[in-house]
Motif scaffolding. Structure first.
Motif, mmCIF file in Angstrom:
data_model
loop_
_atom_site.group_PDB
_atom_site.id
_atom_site.type_symbol
_atom_site.label_atom_id
_atom_site.label_comp_id
_atom_site.label_asym_id
_atom_site.label_seq_id
_atom_site.Cartn_x
_atom_site.Cartn_y
_atom_site.Cartn_z
ATOM 1 N N PRO A 58 0.819 -1.212 0.000
ATOM 2 C CA PRO A 58 0.000 0.000 0.000
ATOM 3 C C PRO A 58 0.856 1.265 0.000
ATOM 4 O O PRO A 58 2.020 1.256 0.408
ATOM 5 C CB PRO A 58 -0.826 -0.124 1.288
ATOM 6 C CG PRO A 58 -0.036 -1.027 2.175
ATOM 7 C CD PRO A 58 0.683 -1.986 1.258
ATOM 8 N N ASN A 184 -5.743 -1.898 2.149
ATOM 9 C CA ASN A 184 -4.821 -2.711 1.356
ATOM 10 C C ASN A 184 -4.154 -1.904 0.240
ATOM 11 O O ASN A 184 -3.157 -2.358 -0.340
ATOM 12 C CB ASN A 184 -5.565 -3.901 0.737
ATOM 13 C CG ASN A 184 -6.093 -4.854 1.790
ATOM 14 O OD1 ASN A 184 -5.428 -5.105 2.795
ATOM 15 N ND2 ASN A 184 -7.291 -5.390 1.580
ATOM 16 N N ASP A 185 -4.710 -0.723 -0.044
ATOM 17 C CA ASP A 185 -4.165 0.116 -1.111
ATOM 18 C C ASP A 185 -3.431 1.342 -0.576
ATOM 19 O O ASP A 185 -2.396 1.729 -1.099
ATOM 20 C CB ASP A 185 -5.280 0.567 -2.055
ATOM 21 C CG ASP A 185 -5.904 -0.611 -2.794
ATOM 22 O OD1 ASP A 185 -5.151 -1.499 -3.223
ATOM 23 O OD2 ASP A 185 -7.144 -0.641 -2.924
#
Length: 444
Positions: A58, A184-185
């Motif tokens: 991320p 998650n990013d």
């Protein structure tokens, strides 16, 4: 002929000069491109629709902000309006170039770069300033770090507890969250913890003082995923001095004014009535004025409403006190008129007893005279009926006396004592109520 030859030479010389100048520009462009290769990435192979490290780790986004101003805090709408400078930093390896320099780019270049989709949670209205141009900044560092700064004015909801208004302390939040990228990013962090926020300690607000502030890192769990969130939480303490001068002092003076009637004689009906009615109406106007400023929050029972209700009760009590004292005085004057008293009742009772004895003796002698004629006359019924009637009268008399005694316990014998006791009790109770009121709302 000579003229044509001269024109031909001039044209050749002009073309030669233009060729030399055009040939010099690519050299400059190549020099700039060599010192700043990131520009080539913007046009060759850079996709602004894909985040840095796409498909991998991320993106770390560090934030800081300056609070320029808090222009208004509305209790009726339960929101505040603030102008902030929001700065976001992240690293994009696709924009790395050689050297140690940083370049400030035109703000319109942001349309060609990937930027985080940060938004303000619980924002009602927001806009970017665009005078004289859009207030945005893009700065590119050689290691691929991008600084993206914005000037934003936003109106954010703030849930307020007005039960202690105007001695309340409100806690408001400014929350920043990613709209589409989950944890998650992207990962949101404060750049330097509490030191990432500046300017809020220097704010000067009309009704509030900033007590303290702190930063938090949190997550927002939603149906579509878990999203990173940054929180700036600050506490605002209301300045009560204005309300003391505007509401508390006038209401207290009205209560004290209602006590003036205790020093006026009971016979001065117009004077005492005028003071009582005037103070009641003035207090009613003050209560309506205090509630009109917060028309949308009248569902709350606020501290100022409690105090105004107490003051109104004491003022109304002073008016009722005069009504009771004047009524007792009029009753006392009416009692001096001649009326049937207990002595007259006893005289009537003695007369009834004598009449009954005379009737009983007459009936007895009459029975002796007519006993030979076998006429039976029952004297028991007459005596019993007379005695029964007499018993009912006696019970009524006893009950009447007891009722007079009970009423006498609650009858004010000296109406002037009502004003005498009120001069002491009203101020004493009002002081005790004030002690409990201020102790509760200031320390609990």
């Amino acid at each position: 002929m000579f003229y044509r030859y001269f024109c031909f030479l001039s044209l050749c010389l002009f073309l030669l000069i233009q060729r030399c100048s055009l040939g010099h520009i690519p050299n400059l462009h190549s020099s700039d491109t060599t010192s700043l290769p990131g520009f080539e990435n913007l046009t060759m192979g850079y996709n602004k629709y894909l985040r840095p490290y796409f498909g991998g780790e991320p993106v770390q986004i560090a934030m800081s902000l300056d609070v320029a101003s808090i222009s208004s805090i509305s209790e009726s709408d339960m929101d505040y309006t603030a102008t902030i400078y929001l700065r976001q930093r992240w690293t994009d390896p696709r924009l790395v170039f050689h050297g140690n320099k940083s370049f400030t780019l035109d703000a319109r270049l942001v349309e060609l770069l990937w930027v985080p989709d940060t938004y303000i949670v619980e924002s009602k209205r927001s806009f970017l300033h665009d005078v004289t141009v859009g207030n945005r900044l893009i700065r590119l560092f050689s290691n691929g770090t991008i600084l993206y700064a914005l000037r934003i004015t936003t109106t954010v909801a703030c849930n307020m507890d007005l039960s202690k208004y105007p001695m309340d302390t409100q806690t408001c939040r400014l929350q920043l969250e990613s709209w589409g990228y989950d944890e998650n990013d992207v990962i949101f962090t404060w750049l330097r913890g509490n030191d990432s926020v500046h300017g809020i300690e220097k704010l000067r607000l009309s009704q509030y003082t900033v007590e303290r502030y702190y930063t938090l890192v949190s997550k927002s769990q939603q149906e579509t995923g878990s999203y990173p969130r940054l929180i700036l939480q600050f506490e605002l303490r209301r300045n009560v001095l204005y309300f003391i001068l505007e509401t508390y002092v006038p209401s207290t003076l009205l209560v004290m004014l209602s006590w003036v009637s205790f020093w006026i004689t009971l016979d001065s009906v117009p004077a005492r009535t005028c003071i009582g009615v005037t103070t009641v109406l003035s207090m009613t106007t003050l209560m309506i004025g205090s509630r009109s400023s917060l028309s949308k929050t009248n569902c709350f029972i606020k501290a100022i409403d409690v105090y105004l209700g107490i003051c109104f009760s004491f003022i109304f009590g002073a008016l009722v006190e005069y009504a009771v004292a004047h009524y007792s005085s009029s009753q006392k004057c009416a009692a001096k008129a001649p009326q049937e008293g207990p002595a007259n009742e006893l005289t009537k009772e003695m007369e009834e007893v004598n009449i009954t004895n005379i009737l009983n003796s007459s009936i007895t002698s009459y029975k002796r005279k007519i006993s030979l004629t076998s006429i039976e006359i029952s004297t028991d019924n007459v005596n019993c009926s007379g005695l029964t009637m007499k018993t009912h009268e006696k019970i009524k008399c006893v009950l009447r006396n007891k009722m007079h005694r009970i009423i006498g316990y609650f009858t004010i014998q000296n109406p002037s004592n009502v004003d005498h006791y009120s001069k002491l009790l009203f101020p004493l109770f009002f002081m005790l109520v004030n002690v409990f009121y201020w102790a509760y709302y200031l320390y609990f």
